[in-house]
Design a protein around this motif. Structure first.
Motif, PDB file in Angstrom:
ATOM      1  N   ALA A  62      -4.242   2.155  -5.002  1.00  0.00           N
ATOM      2  CA  ALA A  62      -5.055   1.118  -4.365  1.00  0.00           C
ATOM      3  C   ALA A  62      -4.214   0.046  -3.683  1.00  0.00           C
ATOM      4  O   ALA A  62      -4.673  -0.619  -2.749  1.00  0.00           O
ATOM      5  N   SER A  63      -2.966  -0.121  -4.119  1.00  0.00           N
ATOM      6  CA  SER A  63      -2.115  -1.163  -3.543  1.00  0.00           C
ATOM      7  C   SER A  63      -1.336  -0.690  -2.317  1.00  0.00           C
ATOM      8  O   SER A  63      -0.636  -1.489  -1.688  1.00  0.00           O
ATOM      9  N   MET A  64      -1.453   0.574  -1.965  1.00  0.00           N
ATOM     10  CA  MET A  64      -0.722   1.106  -0.809  1.00  0.00           C
ATOM     11  C   MET A  64      -1.228   0.479   0.487  1.00  0.00           C
ATOM     12  O   MET A  64      -2.397   0.092   0.584  1.00  0.00           O
ATOM     13  N   PRO A  65      -0.359   0.381   1.522  1.00  0.00           N
ATOM     14  CA  PRO A  65      -0.809  -0.156   2.808  1.00  0.00           C
ATOM     15  C   PRO A  65      -1.910   0.716   3.414  1.00  0.00           C
ATOM     16  O   PRO A  65      -1.854   1.950   3.325  1.00  0.00           O
ATOM     17  N   PHE A  66      -2.881   0.079   4.005  1.00  0.00           N
ATOM     18  CA  PHE A  66      -3.994   0.808   4.615  1.00  0.00           C
ATOM     19  C   PHE A  66      -3.513   1.697   5.756  1.00  0.00           C
ATOM     20  O   PHE A  66      -4.086   2.753   6.017  1.00  0.00           O
ATOM     21  N   SER A  67      -2.440   1.277   6.422  1.00  0.00           N
ATOM     22  CA  SER A  67      -1.891   2.083   7.513  1.00  0.00           C
ATOM     23  C   SER A  67      -1.438   3.455   7.011  1.00  0.00           C
ATOM     24  O   SER A  67      -1.528   4.454   7.738  1.00  0.00           O
ATOM     25  N   THR A  68      -0.972   3.524   5.760  1.00  0.00           N
ATOM     26  CA  THR A  68      -0.569   4.805   5.171  1.00  0.00           C
ATOM     27  C   THR A  68      -1.778   5.722   5.021  1.00  0.00           C
ATOM     28  O   THR A  68      -1.711   6.923   5.311  1.00  0.00           O
ATOM     29  N   ALA A  69      -2.897   5.158   4.578  1.00  0.00           N
ATOM     30  CA  ALA A  69      -4.122   5.945   4.427  1.00  0.00           C
ATOM     31  C   ALA A  69      -4.589   6.490   5.771  1.00  0.00           C
ATOM     32  O   ALA A  69      -5.006   7.657   5.876  1.00  0.00           O
TER      33      ALA A  69
ATOM     34  N   VAL B  66      -7.443  15.809   6.548  1.00  0.00           N
ATOM     35  CA  VAL B  66      -8.337  15.722   5.399  1.00  0.00           C
ATOM     36  C   VAL B  66      -9.425  14.712   5.732  1.00  0.00           C
ATOM     37  O   VAL B  66      -9.228  13.812   6.552  1.00  0.00           O
ATOM     38  N   SER B  67     -10.586  14.881   5.106  1.00  0.00           N
ATOM     39  CA  SER B  67     -11.705  13.991   5.406  1.00  0.00           C
ATOM     40  C   SER B  67     -11.769  12.795   4.470  1.00  0.00           C
ATOM     41  O   SER B  67     -12.495  11.833   4.739  1.00  0.00           O
ATOM     42  N   SER B  68     -11.001  12.845   3.377  1.00  0.00           N
ATOM     43  CA  SER B  68     -11.042  11.748   2.415  1.00  0.00           C
ATOM     44  C   SER B  68      -9.790  11.767   1.546  1.00  0.00           C
ATOM     45  O   SER B  68      -9.089  12.781   1.463  1.00  0.00           O
ATOM     46  N   ILE B  69      -9.543  10.644   0.887  1.00  0.00           N
ATOM     47  CA  ILE B  69      -8.387  10.512  -0.003  1.00  0.00           C
ATOM     48  C   ILE B  69      -8.850   9.886  -1.315  1.00  0.00           C
ATOM     49  O   ILE B  69      -9.418   8.784  -1.311  1.00  0.00           O
TER      50      ILE B  69
ATOM     51  N   SER C 211      -5.704   7.470 -12.559  1.00  0.00           N
ATOM     52  CA  SER C 211      -7.137   7.663 -12.800  1.00  0.00           C
ATOM     53  C   SER C 211      -7.947   7.288 -11.559  1.00  0.00           C
ATOM     54  O   SER C 211      -7.635   6.305 -10.876  1.00  0.00           O
ATOM     55  N   LEU C 212      -8.981   8.045 -11.300  1.00  0.00           N
ATOM     56  CA  LEU C 212      -9.794   7.838 -10.102  1.00  0.00           C
ATOM     57  C   LEU C 212     -10.563   6.524 -10.168  1.00  0.00           C
ATOM     58  O   LEU C 212     -11.209   6.217 -11.174  1.00  0.00           O
ATOM     59  N   ILE C 213     -10.480   5.739  -9.083  1.00  0.00           N
ATOM     60  CA  ILE C 213     -11.260   4.503  -9.006  1.00  0.00           C
ATOM     61  C   ILE C 213     -12.182   4.488  -7.794  1.00  0.00           C
ATOM     62  O   ILE C 213     -13.190   3.799  -7.775  1.00  0.00           O
ATOM     63  N   ASP C 214     -11.856   5.271  -6.758  1.00  0.00           N
ATOM     64  CA  ASP C 214     -12.704   5.300  -5.562  1.00  0.00           C
ATOM     65  C   ASP C 214     -12.209   6.420  -4.648  1.00  0.00           C
ATOM     66  O   ASP C 214     -11.236   7.113  -4.954  1.00  0.00           O
ATOM     67  N   VAL C 215     -12.889   6.584  -3.530  1.00  0.00           N
ATOM     68  CA  VAL C 215     -12.497   7.542  -2.500  1.00  0.00           C
ATOM     69  C   VAL C 215     -12.579   6.842  -1.158  1.00  0.00           C
ATOM     70  O   VAL C 215     -13.566   6.142  -0.881  1.00  0.00           O
ATOM     71  N   TYR C 216     -11.549   6.985  -0.329  1.00  0.00           N
ATOM     72  CA  TYR C 216     -11.630   6.454   1.034  1.00  0.00           C
ATOM     73  C   TYR C 216     -11.822   7.634   1.983  1.00  0.00           C
ATOM     74  O   TYR C 216     -10.993   8.550   2.020  1.00  0.00           O
ATOM     75  N   ALA C 217     -12.931   7.616   2.731  1.00  0.00           N
ATOM     76  CA  ALA C 217     -13.278   8.713   3.630  1.00  0.00           C
ATOM     77  C   ALA C 217     -13.118   8.282   5.080  1.00  0.00           C
ATOM     78  O   ALA C 217     -13.103   7.084   5.394  1.00  0.00           O
TER      79      ALA C 217
END
Length: 268
Positions: free
Chosen positions: A142-149, A158-161, A169-175
């Motif tokens: 979650a702390s990674m730069p958004f530009s990396t995503a 890929v359609s999501s990360i 542990s899973l906390i969310d999905v960014y699509a």
């Protein structure tokens, strides 16, 4: 058609030319101008891909094959009436989600008769898993730069990360579709991608109400022992595009199964 993938490319291009583009230029940039820029960035092979659609007499299998082959999320169903030249009528927008929902609805009483659907997904060549044989699953903290995503979504196809905490542990999905949250109030024109974290980008999604009335749909989870039928029924739910497989108890991410994965497995 303008897709979330296009918007991601636009955002990344804006980020690389931030010092050269004024906010006024961003606000007046047209779709036609982006189309010309997109063709400039693509290689000649990609440039030759025509606009994809299906007709009302095409089969569901035809629609699925086009969606999978051209890596698009939607194909319009067009009807060309006689005497109206090349101006088609749009009858429907076909997606893998709507097709799977249709199949599950019309064959709901027959699904129990198919032994394959009773197999646990962990035993099938289906999805992307955290092991070398099926390709390494991409997850981000979650702390990674958004530009990396954005780079992962753009380059890894890929359609999501899955987004995880420090314990994996899973906390969310960014699509990919979540990128539209940056369009609200022209946020994309005011943020520095390298200074925005994935967690902050997700907060924009939640604040914008893009997660819908049932936020749980954003992050559907399953276990390796769940059956293929169970996964298909989950993916047939409105708003669900993927199911993340986690370890029981810890919620550590083990794999991810998408709509595309299910149709590729069933058809090919």
């Amino acid at each position: 058609m303008l897709t979330p993938s296009d918007f991601i490319s636009i955002i990344m291009e804006i980020g690389s030319q931030r010092a050269l583009i004024s906010e006024e230029e961003l606000e007046t940039h047209t779709i036609a101008a982006w189309k010309a820029e997109k063709y400039r960035l693509l290689d000649s092979a990609q440039r030759r891909v025509p606009f994809q659609y299906v007709g009302p007499d095409d089969t569901l299998k035809d629609a699925v094959k086009k969606l999978l082959h051209y890596h698009v999320t939607t194909v319009p169903v067009l009807y060309f009436a006689e005497g109206e030249g090349e101006r088609p009528h749009i009858l429907h927008l076909a997606t893998l989600s709507s097709i799977l929902s249709c199949l599950c609805r019309y064959f709901q009483h027959s699904l129990d008769l198919l032994p394959l659907l009773k197999h646990p997904v962990g035993s099938l060549p289906l999805g992307t898993w955290q092991n070398p044989s099926n390709g390494r699953l991409v997850v981000l903290g979650a702390s990674m730069p958004f530009s990396t995503a954005l780079r992962v979504l753009d380059q890894a196809r890929v359609s999501s990360i899955p987004i995880v905490d420090e314990n994996g542990s899973l906390i969310d999905v960014y699509a990919k579709s979540d990128i539209t949250a940056l369009a609200k109030d022209s946020i994309y024109a005011h943020v520095q991608l390298d200074q925005l974290s994935v967690e902050q980008a997700l907060q924009l999604v939640h604040n914008g109400g893009l997660s819908g009335a049932a936020p749980v749909l954003r992050c559907q989870m399953c276990l390796r022992t769940d059956t293929l039928q169970h996964i298909m029924e989950r993916l047939a739910m409105p708003g669900v595009r993927r199911v993340v497989c986690v370890e029981a108890g810890s919620k550590r991410v083990e794999g991810i199964i998408t709509l595309s994965d299910v149709f590729k497995f069933l058809l090919f």
